[in-house]
Design a protein around this motif. Structure first.
Motif, PDB file in Angstrom:
ATOM      1  N   THR A 247       0.850  -1.187   0.000  1.00 30.85           N
ATOM      2  CA  THR A 247       0.000   0.000   0.000  1.00 30.85           C
ATOM      3  C   THR A 247       0.885   1.235   0.000  1.00 30.85           C
ATOM      4  O   THR A 247       1.774   1.358   0.857  1.00 30.85           O
ATOM      5  CB  THR A 247      -0.920   0.018   1.237  1.00 30.85           C
ATOM      6  OG1 THR A 247      -1.699  -1.172   1.266  1.00 30.85           O
ATOM      7  CG2 THR A 247      -1.846   1.223   1.204  1.00 30.85           C
ATOM      8  N   LEU A 248       0.662   2.115  -0.949  1.00 32.49           N
ATOM      9  CA  LEU A 248       1.418   3.368  -1.048  1.00 32.49           C
ATOM     10  C   LEU A 248       0.445   4.537  -1.036  1.00 32.49           C
ATOM     11  O   LEU A 248      -0.702   4.404  -1.472  1.00 32.49           O
ATOM     12  CB  LEU A 248       2.254   3.406  -2.334  1.00 32.49           C
ATOM     13  CG  LEU A 248       3.331   2.331  -2.509  1.00 32.49           C
ATOM     14  CD1 LEU A 248       3.890   2.365  -3.919  1.00 32.49           C
ATOM     15  CD2 LEU A 248       4.452   2.526  -1.497  1.00 32.49           C
ATOM     16  N   PHE A 249       0.914   5.659  -0.542  1.00 28.62           N
ATOM     17  CA  PHE A 249       0.070   6.853  -0.490  1.00 28.62           C
ATOM     18  C   PHE A 249       0.908   8.054  -0.905  1.00 28.62           C
ATOM     19  O   PHE A 249       2.011   8.254  -0.400  1.00 28.62           O
ATOM     20  CB  PHE A 249      -0.489   7.044   0.921  1.00 28.62           C
ATOM     21  CG  PHE A 249      -1.506   8.159   1.020  1.00 28.62           C
ATOM     22  CD1 PHE A 249      -2.765   8.006   0.486  1.00 28.62           C
ATOM     23  CD2 PHE A 249      -1.184   9.348   1.652  1.00 28.62           C
ATOM     24  CE1 PHE A 249      -3.704   9.011   0.570  1.00 28.62           C
ATOM     25  CE2 PHE A 249      -2.117  10.370   1.748  1.00 28.62           C
ATOM     26  CZ  PHE A 249      -3.386  10.202   1.212  1.00 28.62           C
ATOM     27  N   ARG A 250       0.388   8.840  -1.847  1.00 27.62           N
ATOM     28  CA  ARG A 250       1.068  10.060  -2.279  1.00 27.62           C
ATOM     29  C   ARG A 250       0.242  11.248  -1.770  1.00 27.62           C
ATOM     30  O   ARG A 250      -0.760  11.614  -2.372  1.00 27.62           O
ATOM     31  CB  ARG A 250       1.169  10.116  -3.803  1.00 27.62           C
ATOM     32  CG  ARG A 250       2.047  11.257  -4.301  1.00 27.62           C
ATOM     33  CD  ARG A 250       1.832  11.514  -5.793  1.00 27.62           C
ATOM     34  NE  ARG A 250       2.119  10.362  -6.611  1.00 27.62           N
ATOM     35  CZ  ARG A 250       3.326  10.036  -7.067  1.00 27.62           C
ATOM     36  NH1 ARG A 250       4.361  10.792  -6.739  1.00 27.62           N
ATOM     37  NH2 ARG A 250       3.491   8.981  -7.825  1.00 27.62           N
ATOM     38  N   PRO A 251       0.644  11.841  -0.628  1.00 28.97           N
ATOM     39  CA  PRO A 251      -0.152  12.934  -0.056  1.00 28.97           C
ATOM     40  C   PRO A 251       0.161  14.263  -0.726  1.00 28.97           C
ATOM     41  O   PRO A 251       0.593  15.217  -0.086  1.00 28.97           O
ATOM     42  CB  PRO A 251       0.270  12.918   1.410  1.00 28.97           C
ATOM     43  CG  PRO A 251       1.689  12.451   1.366  1.00 28.97           C
ATOM     44  CD  PRO A 251       1.800  11.503   0.211  1.00 28.97           C
ATOM     45  N   PHE A 252      -0.042  14.297  -2.056  1.00 24.97           N
ATOM     46  CA  PHE A 252       0.314  15.476  -2.836  1.00 24.97           C
ATOM     47  C   PHE A 252       1.763  15.856  -2.554  1.00 24.97           C
ATOM     48  O   PHE A 252       2.108  17.014  -2.317  1.00 24.97           O
ATOM     49  CB  PHE A 252      -0.632  16.631  -2.550  1.00 24.97           C
ATOM     50  CG  PHE A 252      -2.050  16.318  -2.914  1.00 24.97           C
ATOM     51  CD1 PHE A 252      -2.377  16.015  -4.218  1.00 24.97           C
ATOM     52  CD2 PHE A 252      -3.040  16.294  -1.966  1.00 24.97           C
ATOM     53  CE1 PHE A 252      -3.678  15.712  -4.566  1.00 24.97           C
ATOM     54  CE2 PHE A 252      -4.345  15.981  -2.300  1.00 24.97           C
ATOM     55  CZ  PHE A 252      -4.669  15.695  -3.613  1.00 24.97           C
ATOM     56  N   GLY A 253       2.605  14.845  -2.554  1.00 24.66           N
ATOM     57  CA  GLY A 253       4.027  14.998  -2.302  1.00 24.66           C
ATOM     58  C   GLY A 253       4.697  13.685  -2.668  1.00 24.66           C
ATOM     59  O   GLY A 253       4.160  12.907  -3.462  1.00 24.66           O
ATOM     60  N   PRO A 254       5.856  13.382  -2.123  1.00 24.78           N
ATOM     61  CA  PRO A 254       6.532  12.112  -2.458  1.00 24.78           C
ATOM     62  C   PRO A 254       5.759  10.914  -1.946  1.00 24.78           C
ATOM     63  O   PRO A 254       4.963  11.010  -1.002  1.00 24.78           O
ATOM     64  CB  PRO A 254       7.887  12.240  -1.741  1.00 24.78           C
ATOM     65  CG  PRO A 254       7.657  13.244  -0.665  1.00 24.78           C
ATOM     66  CD  PRO A 254       6.640  14.194  -1.189  1.00 24.78           C
TER      67      PRO A 254
END
Length: 540
Positions: A247-254
């Protein structure tokens, strides 16, 4: 703001360089002090010859000089230790300053109702907590859920098509390709270089094998506009029932790693529940698909058929017994019900008919065609007391319209394609779902007061949306709704009848094909005129 960040990083690089050079100079001075003199006479007092004094004098002189060197070495060691500590502190300060939000550029954030953390890294992690990553959010209606879009290594399956995009397409735009490539590479790096928190046991050799892009089985992603993009990726070795889930998450950043876990599906039985009344020929077609996928390949399924009424019951029972003899398969249950047909009632009876504890259930219709890959997708996206899976089915149009004539239509298995004129993503349907029996019972099941077609599925879906379970909603490439003629009964309520007519209209053909049917007379008149003009010119 980016330039200011780069300038800050540059200054601290020079600071690190200066501290490093200072450390090197001190070490060099230490080496010079510790190096013995090449001329022994330099150690003697001025004007005194080397043999004037005895052995004791030289021993005392050497001991004094050795003590002086030892004291100097201890002093240098203390200075080196102090410099190391200062260097570590400066590194920590630099990290904090790099992570710190810059007040001039983020005034909008500090003015929100929720107090934002001062540390950028802390803020990014708070975005994960706000998004539906670890727990579900309570939503007001079925339209509030943000669905996932699914993808493989070469295709993207999308709901929002507009007038130019297609239900299945290769990622044409470079930014979309680069995004998915980056996510894939990040996931592979996480799997192949696991952290202690990933829970990979050292004594399991299979976990230490290298995964490549060829082991990627499926993925999905969705973007919540105020939080970021969530990615779910699954990998598996050939002929293996053990999956790696990243699971990956890009919080409007890296990209930020959320978790990396192993998912073992070998013991996950799926109880496929099919409510049925009549439609014996369609059931025979369903059983053929069930044989090929569930019995001959997967063999981790149980089939529950809830049959309403006496008409056709004998034929259904004979079909199941024939399949059982020919395939040596006994994992099925036929539940006859002498009642008026109700889909919700049938699924509820099928769920309660299972007496072996908790089980993963797939609520299915007799006109659904599924693949082996879908069964694994069902297992991967449902978890007891955590999440339920509502796949978006690809609904096929009337083959008589798509192919010009029913007799010209290819066999059913060749119609299973994702094309704009062949079908559409049935994003208004919530009947097909994978969920655990325990979750279904805890949520209260179907509204059994609903009779006939339609609304009970939406009611159950809304219950999950208003709970704390995560609802996974995404188009699935291995799940098709086969076209069949739909009858909307007069006994339906106004809401049910409207939904039935809407479904019937959307099932027939694409926008362009329906337009051709609407303007058929005009098109034929135009063709006749063109034929007449051509004939007149040839006679002249």
């Amino acid at each position: 703001m980016p330039r200011r960040g780069l300038s800050l990083q540059g200054r601290f690089r020079w600071l690190f360089l200066g501290l490093f050079l200072l450390l090197v100079l001190l070490l060099f001075a230490y080496l010079l002090e510790c190096t013995p003199s090449a001329d022994a006479s330099l150690a003697l007092p001025p004007g005194i010859a080397g043999d004037t004094y005895g052995k004791e004098y030289y021993q005392g002189l050497l001991q004094e000089q050795e003590e002086r060197h030892l004291n100097r070495a201890a002093s240098l060691k203390r200075q080196i230790a102090q410099l190391k500590q200062e260097l570590q502190e400066m590194g920590e300060k630099l990290k904090l300053m790099q992570d710190k939000k810059e007040p001039p550029g983020v005034q909008g954030l500090t003015e929100t109702k929720d107090q934002e953390p001062g540390d950028l890294l802390e803020y990014l992690h708070s975005q994960i907590d706000k998004a539906e990553v670890n727990t579900g959010a309570r939503l007001p209606s079925e339209y509030a859920l943000v669905p996932f879009e699914s993808f493989t290594s070469s295709k993207v399956y999308q709901l929002e098509m507009g007038l130019t995009r297609h239900p299945e397409e290769k990622p044409v735009r470079k930014d979309r390709r680069d995004e998915l490539v980056e996510v894939m590479e990040a996931a592979l790096d996480i799997i192949n270089n696991p952290d202690e928190e990933d829970g990979v046991e050292e004594d399991m050799p299979m976990q230490r094998q290298t995964y490549t892009e060829g082991h990627f089985t499926e993925g999905m992603y969705r973007t919540e506009r105020d939080k970021g993009t969530l990615y779910e990726l699954f990998f598996a070795k050939e002929e293996s029932s053990s999956f790696r889930h990243v699971t990956l998450f890009r919080p409007f950043g890296p990209l930020m790693k959320v978790r990396s876990t192993s998912v073992e599906t070998s013991a996950m039985i799926i109880n496929i529940i099919v409510p049925l009344a009549g439609r014996v020929d369609t059931f025979s077609q369903f059983l053929q698909n069930f044989r090929e996928v569930c019995i001959q390949q997967d063999r981790r399924v149980h089939l529950t058929v809830v049959y309403f009424g006496p008409e056709g019951l004998q034929e259904v029972e004979s079909s199941l017994e024939k399949m059982s003899r020919e395939e040596s398969f006994s994992n099925y249950t036929l539940v006859p019900v002498d009642e008026e047909f109700s889909r919700g009632r049938g699924l509820d009876i099928g769920a309660h008919a299972w007496k072996k504890g908790d089980v993963l259930m797939f609520f299915c219709d007799v006109d659904i065609h599924f693949t082996l890959e879908f069964l694994n997708t069902c297992r991967l996206h449902a978890a007891p007391n955590k999440k339920v899976f509502y796949p978006v089915v690809f609904s096929l149009y009337n083959p008589a319209i798509v192919y010009g004539n029913a007799e010209l239509a290819p066999p059913a298995e060749l119609q299973l394609i994702h094309k704009k004129d062949a079908g559409f993503w049935r994003d208004f349907g919530f009947g097909m779902t994978c969920q655990y029996r325990s979750d279904f019972l805890n949520i209260g099941g179907f509204d059994l007061e609903v009779k006939g077609w339609g609304v009970e599925d939406v009611h159950l879906y809304r219950k999950y949306l208003r709970s704390e379970l995560i609802v996974i909603r995404t188009p699935v490439s291995g799940l098709f709704h086969l076209w069949h003629e739909k009858q909307c009964a007069d006994e339906l309520t106004p809401e049910q009848y409207r939904m039935c007519i809407q479904s019937k209209a959307m099932n027939e053909a694409s926008h362009s094909h329906l337009g051709m049917l609407v303007f058929r007379d005009e098109i034929e008149a135009h063709l006749r005129k063109q034929a007449y003009k051509t004939q007149s010119k040839s006679e002249d």
